[in-house]
Design an enzyme around this catalytic site. Structure first.
Site, PDB file in Angstrom:
ATOM      1  N   THR A 126      15.414 -11.240   1.804  1.00  0.00           N
ATOM      2  CA  THR A 126      15.563 -11.465   3.240  1.00  0.00           C
ATOM      3  C   THR A 126      16.608 -12.543   3.534  1.00  0.00           C
ATOM      4  O   THR A 126      16.776 -13.474   2.736  1.00  0.00           O
ATOM      5  CB  THR A 126      14.201 -11.914   3.839  1.00  0.00           C
ATOM      6  OG1 THR A 126      14.419 -12.420   5.155  1.00  0.00           O
ATOM      7  CG2 THR A 126      13.540 -13.017   3.014  1.00  0.00           C
ATOM      8  N   ASP A 127      17.256 -12.417   4.686  1.00  0.00           N
ATOM      9  CA  ASP A 127      18.263 -13.427   5.068  1.00  0.00           C
ATOM     10  C   ASP A 127      17.656 -14.821   5.231  1.00  0.00           C
ATOM     11  O   ASP A 127      18.372 -15.819   5.253  1.00  0.00           O
ATOM     12  CB  ASP A 127      19.010 -13.001   6.346  1.00  0.00           C
ATOM     13  CG  ASP A 127      18.118 -12.662   7.524  1.00  0.00           C
ATOM     14  OD1 ASP A 127      16.890 -12.890   7.442  1.00  0.00           O
ATOM     15  OD2 ASP A 127      18.649 -12.167   8.541  1.00  0.00           O
ATOM     16  N   GLU A 128      16.330 -14.882   5.323  1.00  0.00           N
ATOM     17  CA  GLU A 128      15.684 -16.178   5.556  1.00  0.00           C
ATOM     18  C   GLU A 128      15.827 -17.125   4.366  1.00  0.00           C
ATOM     19  O   GLU A 128      15.589 -18.324   4.494  1.00  0.00           O
ATOM     20  CB  GLU A 128      14.215 -15.980   5.911  1.00  0.00           C
ATOM     21  CG  GLU A 128      14.078 -15.020   7.071  1.00  0.00           C
ATOM     22  CD  GLU A 128      12.689 -14.934   7.656  1.00  0.00           C
ATOM     23  OE1 GLU A 128      11.923 -15.883   7.491  1.00  0.00           O
ATOM     24  OE2 GLU A 128      12.396 -13.908   8.278  1.00  0.00           O
ATOM     25  N   TYR A 152       7.140 -18.836   3.329  1.00  0.00           N
ATOM     26  CA  TYR A 152       7.549 -17.436   3.093  1.00  0.00           C
ATOM     27  C   TYR A 152       8.963 -17.382   2.517  1.00  0.00           C
ATOM     28  O   TYR A 152       9.196 -16.807   1.451  1.00  0.00           O
ATOM     29  CB  TYR A 152       7.472 -16.637   4.406  1.00  0.00           C
ATOM     30  CG  TYR A 152       8.229 -15.326   4.362  1.00  0.00           C
ATOM     31  CD1 TYR A 152       7.879 -14.326   3.451  1.00  0.00           C
ATOM     32  CD2 TYR A 152       9.314 -15.077   5.219  1.00  0.00           C
ATOM     33  CE1 TYR A 152       8.581 -13.125   3.390  1.00  0.00           C
ATOM     34  CE2 TYR A 152      10.013 -13.890   5.165  1.00  0.00           C
ATOM     35  CZ  TYR A 152       9.650 -12.912   4.251  1.00  0.00           C
ATOM     36  OH  TYR A 152      10.346 -11.727   4.188  1.00  0.00           O
ATOM     37  N   LYS A 156      10.328 -16.218  -1.252  1.00  0.00           N
ATOM     38  CA  LYS A 156      11.288 -15.119  -1.464  1.00  0.00           C
ATOM     39  C   LYS A 156      12.524 -15.648  -2.202  1.00  0.00           C
ATOM     40  O   LYS A 156      13.060 -14.992  -3.092  1.00  0.00           O
ATOM     41  CB  LYS A 156      11.713 -14.498  -0.124  1.00  0.00           C
ATOM     42  CG  LYS A 156      10.632 -13.733   0.614  1.00  0.00           C
ATOM     43  CD  LYS A 156      10.162 -12.491  -0.116  1.00  0.00           C
ATOM     44  CE  LYS A 156      11.208 -11.406  -0.196  1.00  0.00           C
ATOM     45  NZ  LYS A 156      10.680 -10.181  -0.852  1.00  0.00           N
TER      46      LYS A 156
HETATM   47  P1  NAD Z   1       4.848  -5.560   4.978  1.00  0.00           P
HETATM   48  O1  NAD Z   1       4.026  -6.800   5.022  1.00  0.00           O
HETATM   49  O2  NAD Z   1       4.760  -4.579   6.082  1.00  0.00           O
HETATM   50  O3  NAD Z   1       4.568  -4.763   3.622  1.00  0.00           O
HETATM   51  C1  NAD Z   1       4.321  -5.406   2.404  1.00  0.00           C
HETATM   52  C2  NAD Z   1       3.530  -4.440   1.533  1.00  0.00           C
HETATM   53  O4  NAD Z   1       3.299  -5.093   0.273  1.00  0.00           O
HETATM   54  C3  NAD Z   1       2.150  -4.085   2.110  1.00  0.00           C
HETATM   55  O5  NAD Z   1       1.948  -2.700   2.024  1.00  0.00           O
HETATM   56  C4  NAD Z   1       1.179  -4.847   1.228  1.00  0.00           C
HETATM   57  O6  NAD Z   1      -0.077  -4.198   1.096  1.00  0.00           O
HETATM   58  C5  NAD Z   1       1.950  -4.887  -0.092  1.00  0.00           C
HETATM   59  N1  NAD Z   1       1.505  -5.998  -0.947  1.00  0.00           N
HETATM   60  C6  NAD Z   1       1.351  -7.308  -0.591  1.00  0.00           C
HETATM   61  N2  NAD Z   1       0.896  -8.009  -1.644  1.00  0.00           N
HETATM   62  C7  NAD Z   1       0.786  -7.137  -2.678  1.00  0.00           C
HETATM   63  C8  NAD Z   1       0.385  -7.258  -4.033  1.00  0.00           C
HETATM   64  N3  NAD Z   1       0.003  -8.448  -4.526  1.00  0.00           N
HETATM   65  N4  NAD Z   1       0.385  -6.163  -4.825  1.00  0.00           N
HETATM   66  C9  NAD Z   1       0.772  -4.960  -4.321  1.00  0.00           C
HETATM   67  N5  NAD Z   1       1.147  -4.777  -3.051  1.00  0.00           N
HETATM   68  C10 NAD Z   1       1.165  -5.859  -2.245  1.00  0.00           C
HETATM   69  O7  NAD Z   1       6.333  -6.106   4.802  1.00  0.00           O
HETATM   70  P2  NAD Z   1       7.728  -5.427   5.163  1.00  0.00           P
HETATM   71  O8  NAD Z   1       8.172  -5.945   6.474  1.00  0.00           O
HETATM   72  O9  NAD Z   1       7.646  -3.973   4.910  1.00  0.00           O
HETATM   73  O10 NAD Z   1       8.643  -6.115   4.056  1.00  0.00           O
HETATM   74  C11 NAD Z   1       8.861  -5.487   2.793  1.00  0.00           C
HETATM   75  C12 NAD Z   1       9.842  -6.324   1.996  1.00  0.00           C
HETATM   76  O11 NAD Z   1      11.050  -6.495   2.729  1.00  0.00           O
HETATM   77  C13 NAD Z   1       9.328  -7.735   1.704  1.00  0.00           C
HETATM   78  O12 NAD Z   1       9.728  -8.080   0.403  1.00  0.00           O
HETATM   79  C14 NAD Z   1      10.050  -8.595   2.740  1.00  0.00           C
HETATM   80  O13 NAD Z   1      10.214  -9.910   2.270  1.00  0.00           O
HETATM   81  C15 NAD Z   1      11.371  -7.873   2.851  1.00  0.00           C
HETATM   82  N6  NAD Z   1      12.107  -8.009   4.128  1.00  0.00           N
HETATM   83  C16 NAD Z   1      11.488  -7.770   5.317  1.00  0.00           C
HETATM   84  C17 NAD Z   1      12.224  -7.853   6.500  1.00  0.00           C
HETATM   85  C18 NAD Z   1      11.602  -7.531   7.832  1.00  0.00           C
HETATM   86  O14 NAD Z   1      12.266  -7.637   8.861  1.00  0.00           O
HETATM   87  N7  NAD Z   1      10.355  -7.083   7.896  1.00  0.00           N
HETATM   88  C19 NAD Z   1      13.579  -8.210   6.460  1.00  0.00           C
HETATM   89  C20 NAD Z   1      14.185  -8.434   5.215  1.00  0.00           C
HETATM   90  C21 NAD Z   1      13.429  -8.332   4.054  1.00  0.00           C
HETATM   91  P1  TYD Z   2       9.197 -12.472  13.379  1.00  0.00           P
HETATM   92  O1  TYD Z   2       9.045 -11.042  13.762  1.00  0.00           O
HETATM   93  O2  TYD Z   2       7.979 -13.224  12.964  1.00  0.00           O
HETATM   94  O3  TYD Z   2      10.327 -12.506  12.254  1.00  0.00           O
HETATM   95  P2  TYD Z   2      11.066 -13.767  11.542  1.00  0.00           P
HETATM   96  O4  TYD Z   2      10.369 -15.014  11.867  1.00  0.00           O
HETATM   97  O5  TYD Z   2      10.897 -13.388  10.127  1.00  0.00           O
HETATM   98  O6  TYD Z   2      12.476 -13.712  12.028  1.00  0.00           O
HETATM   99  O7  TYD Z   2       9.844 -13.268  14.597  1.00  0.00           O
HETATM  100  C1  TYD Z   2      11.137 -12.956  15.087  1.00  0.00           C
HETATM  101  C2  TYD Z   2      11.516 -14.023  16.097  1.00  0.00           C
HETATM  102  O8  TYD Z   2      10.641 -13.932  17.223  1.00  0.00           O
HETATM  103  C3  TYD Z   2      11.363 -15.444  15.585  1.00  0.00           C
HETATM  104  O9  TYD Z   2      12.399 -16.224  16.159  1.00  0.00           O
HETATM  105  C4  TYD Z   2      10.012 -15.894  16.129  1.00  0.00           C
HETATM  106  C5  TYD Z   2       9.953 -15.181  17.462  1.00  0.00           C
HETATM  107  N1  TYD Z   2       8.618 -14.800  17.985  1.00  0.00           N
HETATM  108  C6  TYD Z   2       8.315 -15.058  19.342  1.00  0.00           C
HETATM  109  O10 TYD Z   2       9.118 -15.650  20.099  1.00  0.00           O
HETATM  110  N2  TYD Z   2       7.110 -14.626  19.828  1.00  0.00           N
HETATM  111  C7  TYD Z   2       6.206 -13.990  19.048  1.00  0.00           C
HETATM  112  O11 TYD Z   2       5.119 -13.619  19.547  1.00  0.00           O
HETATM  113  C8  TYD Z   2       6.520 -13.743  17.665  1.00  0.00           C
HETATM  114  C9  TYD Z   2       5.542 -13.030  16.766  1.00  0.00           C
HETATM  115  C10 TYD Z   2       7.760 -14.147  17.175  1.00  0.00           C
END
Ligand code: NAD
Ligand code: TYD
Length: 336
Positions: A126-128, A152, A156
């Protein structure tokens, strides 16, 4: 190709599994997922999808930290794509240990298995990991230092560093992708856009942390999946690819667009307690994946995307209703 997909029941992982079934019918997949709260309602079963695709996709319920299980699964697959993680910033502030344990030890377990069996790995990040940018700074590049702000993002970042070390020290064939904020169907209602959509569907108001000036680069989850296949197909081992779409929006702009979609007044917003350590802005320099791999996101109108997402959440209330109750209880406790 036999593909092992860790975290394939979550938001992005399940999109990638569905995407792969449609675009790569020759690939067979095993999903390894422990079904934490984030894999609510068995995403892959919604609309009968898993039943219809069960010949090509199997699901193993298990933990990525279970070394024996991971080793036995990696042994019988060609490529591993590693999504599984604890993924929500606010939750990491409440329970950091779970994030370090899953994201660091889980990745270690995957790395040791691909090392033992000489298998190709793609690791999702993730970009974070870079920390944040001021509103006018240039985007993060490959040479930006890792400066994570939250438990978090620190977990990562740690996982990414392990991958780099396993490539260098053990010759593991791995690539890494660093992606911006995803949106799309099946995203958990604790995350920003689904939370606001489901608040508006319930007739309530969106909740903005702090002033709402924080900026994210929003990518459609389908575009993330297409980028991942480009990297699996053509990515150079040892490389980290930055995946973004230059669709930067402040949180206030996203909420303003949603209020318009719902036909609600622009002032229908509640400003709530800010997140501690809240990153101001993320943005990525995507030149490597654009120029070297020729990948591009599909052309999209963000406004139309939000409209169809609102319809999707309206049509899938049974999928999110229970998770919404739990998630809002937690937000009330946290003052968000
Ligand atoms: P999510 O939380 O929706 O899905 C995570 C999945 O991992 C779930 O199905 C959960 O059950 C499974 N999981 C968690 N712990 C586990 C374990 N110990 N063993 C097996 N399975 C396990 O998350 P997401 O948003 O789909 O993110 C997926 C990946 O992408 C993550 O690595 C996250 O860091 C990365 N990512 C997410 C975003 C975003 O915007 N959501 C952006 C960039 C990168
Ligand atoms: P989020 O979806 O938690 O992603 P990330 O923190 O990984 O970027 O949040 C996206 C942005 O939205 C972040 O700046 C936090 C903000 N946010 C709100 O303003 N209100 C909300 O209810 C939530 C869940 C997030």
């Amino acid at each position: 190709m036999r593909l092992l997909v860790t975290g394939g029941a979550g938001f992005i992982g399940s999109n990638f599994v569905r995407w792969t079934r449609e675009s790569r019918p020759e690939v067979s997949m095993t999903v390894l997922d422990s079904f934490t709260y984030a894999a609510q309602g068995m995403n892959l079963e919604v609309d009968g999808w898993l039943a219809a695709n069960g010949d090509h996709v199997s699901v193993v319920v298990g933990d990525i930290r279970d070394r024996t299980l991971v080793d036995s699964l990696v042994a019988v697959h060609d490529v591993v794509i590693h999504f599984a993680a604890e993924s929500h910033n606010d939750a990491s502030l409440e329970n950091p240990s779970e994030f370090v344990d899953t994201n660091v030890n889980g990745t270690l377990s995957v790395l040791e298995a691909v090392r033992a069996h000489g298998k190709r790995l793609h690791h999702i990040s993730t970009d974070e990991v870079f920390g944040d940018l001021s509103l006018d700074a240039p985007a993060f590049t490959h040479s930006s230092p890792y400066r994570p702000s939250s438990p978090y993002s620190a977990s990562k970042a740690s996982a990414d560093l392990l991958v780099g070390a396993w490539v260098r020290s053990f010759g593991v064939r791995a690539t890494v992708s660093i992606c911006s904020n995803n949106y799309g169907p099946f995203q958990h209602v604790e995350k920003f856009i689904p939370r606001q959509i489901t608040e508006l569907l319930a007739g309530r108001v969106p909740r903005i942390y702090g002033t709402g000036a924080n900026v994210r680069d929003w990518i459609a989850v389908d575009d993330h999946s297409s980028a991942l296949w480009r990297i699996i197909d053509a990515g150079q081992i040892g490389r980290t690819y930055l995946v973004g779409t230059h669709n930067e929006r402040s949180n206030l702009e996203v909420v303003a667009a949603l209020l318009e979609v719902f036909g609600r007044p622009a002032g229908d917003i509640e400003f709530v307690r800010d997140r501690t350590g809240h990153d101001v802005r993320y943005a990525l320099d995507t030149s490597l994946i654009f120029d070297d791999l020729g990948w591009r996101p599909a052309p999209r109108s963000f406004r139309r995307e939000l409209e169809s997402l609102v319809s999707w959440y309206a049509d899938h209330e049974a999928w999110w209703r229970e998770a919404k109750t739990t998630s809002e209880e937690r937000y009330r406790r946290l003052g968000h």
